[in-house]
Design a protein around this motif. Structure first.
Motif, PDB file in Angstrom:
ATOM      1  N   HIS A  11       1.011  -1.080   0.014  1.00 40.47           N
ATOM      2  CA  HIS A  11       0.078   0.049   0.146  1.00 40.47           C
ATOM      3  C   HIS A  11       1.015   1.286   0.193  1.00 40.47           C
ATOM      4  N   ILE A  12       0.582   2.247  -0.796  1.00 40.75           N
ATOM      5  CA  ILE A  12       1.641   3.436  -1.040  1.00 40.75           C
ATOM      6  C   ILE A  12       0.811   4.584  -1.082  1.00 40.75           C
ATOM      7  N   LEU A  17       4.827   9.654   0.266  1.00 40.33           N
ATOM      8  CA  LEU A  17       6.195   9.382  -0.162  1.00 40.33           C
ATOM      9  C   LEU A  17       6.939  10.167  -0.926  1.00 40.33           C
ATOM     10  N   SER A  18       6.178  10.849  -2.147  1.00 38.29           N
ATOM     11  CA  SER A  18       7.038  11.960  -2.700  1.00 38.29           C
ATOM     12  C   SER A  18       7.454  13.083  -2.117  1.00 38.29           C
ATOM     13  N   LYS A  19       6.732  13.500  -0.795  1.00 36.22           N
ATOM     14  CA  LYS A  19       6.809  14.698  -0.146  1.00 36.22           C
ATOM     15  C   LYS A  19       8.302  14.122   0.650  1.00 36.22           C
ATOM     16  N   PHE A  20       8.356  12.662   1.249  1.00 31.39           N
ATOM     17  CA  PHE A  20       9.559  12.445   1.756  1.00 31.39           C
ATOM     18  C   PHE A  20      10.726  12.591   0.766  1.00 31.39           C
ATOM     19  N   GLN A 142       1.073   4.497   8.313  1.00 27.22           N
ATOM     20  CA  GLN A 142       0.436   3.624   7.458  1.00 27.22           C
ATOM     21  C   GLN A 142       0.348   4.360   6.028  1.00 27.22           C
ATOM     22  N   HIS A 143       1.214   5.195   5.681  1.00 27.62           N
ATOM     23  CA  HIS A 143       1.454   5.674   4.299  1.00 27.62           C
ATOM     24  C   HIS A 143       1.967   4.654   3.700  1.00 27.62           C
ATOM     25  N   ILE A 144       2.822   3.779   3.925  1.00 24.05           N
ATOM     26  CA  ILE A 144       3.444   2.840   3.296  1.00 24.05           C
ATOM     27  C   ILE A 144       3.129   1.640   4.287  1.00 24.05           C
ATOM     28  N   ILE A 145       2.727   0.609   3.717  1.00 19.51           N
ATOM     29  CA  ILE A 145       2.260  -0.973   4.268  1.00 19.51           C
ATOM     30  C   ILE A 145       3.103  -1.813   3.381  1.00 19.51           C
ATOM     31  N   LEU A 146       3.852  -2.832   3.971  1.00 21.51           N
ATOM     32  CA  LEU A 146       4.486  -3.679   3.147  1.00 21.51           C
ATOM     33  C   LEU A 146       4.019  -5.221   3.474  1.00 21.51           C
ATOM     34  N   PRO A 147       3.955  -6.076   2.565  1.00 21.70           N
ATOM     35  CA  PRO A 147       3.763  -7.424   2.769  1.00 21.70           C
ATOM     36  C   PRO A 147       4.884  -8.022   3.750  1.00 21.70           C
TER      37      PRO A 147
END
Length: 222
Positions: A11-12, A17-20, A142-147
């Motif tokens: 989930h992205i 993400l771009s801001k970071f 939870q801006h990035i959630i990885l399997p």
């Protein structure tokens, strides 16, 4: 989180993400500080369970060249080494470069305490603190959630999802608790050969900063 685990697709939040990523400088530092907290303080000025910075790791990464350099230091003398610790951070960190940390709470606290302790160094330590770029909120919020994260958002939970070949499980020191427990062998056994113990502590701290580069490189591919 359930969808990510079922589909095995991350989930992205691309805006966050771009801001970071847009805040990263061409050359950036990755910093981790380990502290000692004891019921009976190692140094006389210290209070019970006060945080004493004993170890730092810095990876400096050049994005254009895709090359990294590493430096660290473990402080083991019985005298008050906090001034030396502060001076080395000032020497090795360039505030014009972003300084990436994973959950900046501890590092900010240490730099604030060192600034109060050594006023002449305060402006330079504050500049370092102002250059911090915290990676943790991308995962904590939870801006990035990885399997494979399974609801966890620590550095140790994120790294194996990105690069399974890098693991804390292969290290004898695997947590901040282990750092304190291992460091006691150095602090209270002056006649003991501390070479191997020091190596284990430094390996753990170095993996923390190396992991930040690996995570950022992965995020750039999303």
């Amino acid at each position: 989180q359930i969808k990510v685990e079922k589909t095995k697709q991350p989930h992205i939040n691309r805006v966050e993400l771009s801001k970071f990523l847009s805040q990263l400088t061409s050359i950036y530092h990755c910093l981790d500080i380990e502290v000692l907290q004891l019921s009976i303080p190692l140094l006389k000025p210290y209070k019970t369970f006060q945080k004493l910075p004993i170890l730092y790791s810095i990876h400096t990464h050049n994005q254009r060249l895709s090359k990294s350099e590493h430096t660290d230091n473990l402080f083991t003398t019985q005298s008050d080494f906090r001034y030396e610790f502060a001076c080395e951070l000032i020497e090795k960190l360039t505030p014009s470069n972003k300084i990436v940390v994973f959950d900046s709470t501890l590092e900010k606290q240490i730099l604030t305490e060192l600034s109060g302790l050594y006023p002449k160094l305060s402006s330079k330590l504050t500049a370092i603190k102002d250059a911090f770029l915290d990676l943790a909120p991308l995962f904590v919020n939870q801006h990035i959630i990885l399997p494979g994260m399974n609801g966890k958002a620590s550095l140790k939970a994120v790294l194996p999802c990105i690069k399974s070949s890098l693991s804390y499980k292969s290290l004898s020191v695997q947590s901040g608790f282990d750092v304190v427990k291992t460091y006691k062998h150095i602090a209270y056994n002056s006649n003991q050969d501390t070479t191997e113990i020091s190596k284990k502590l430094r390996q753990y701290c170095a993996l923390d900063t190396h992991a930040l580069i690996e995570i950022i490189d992965y995020l750039k591919t999303l």
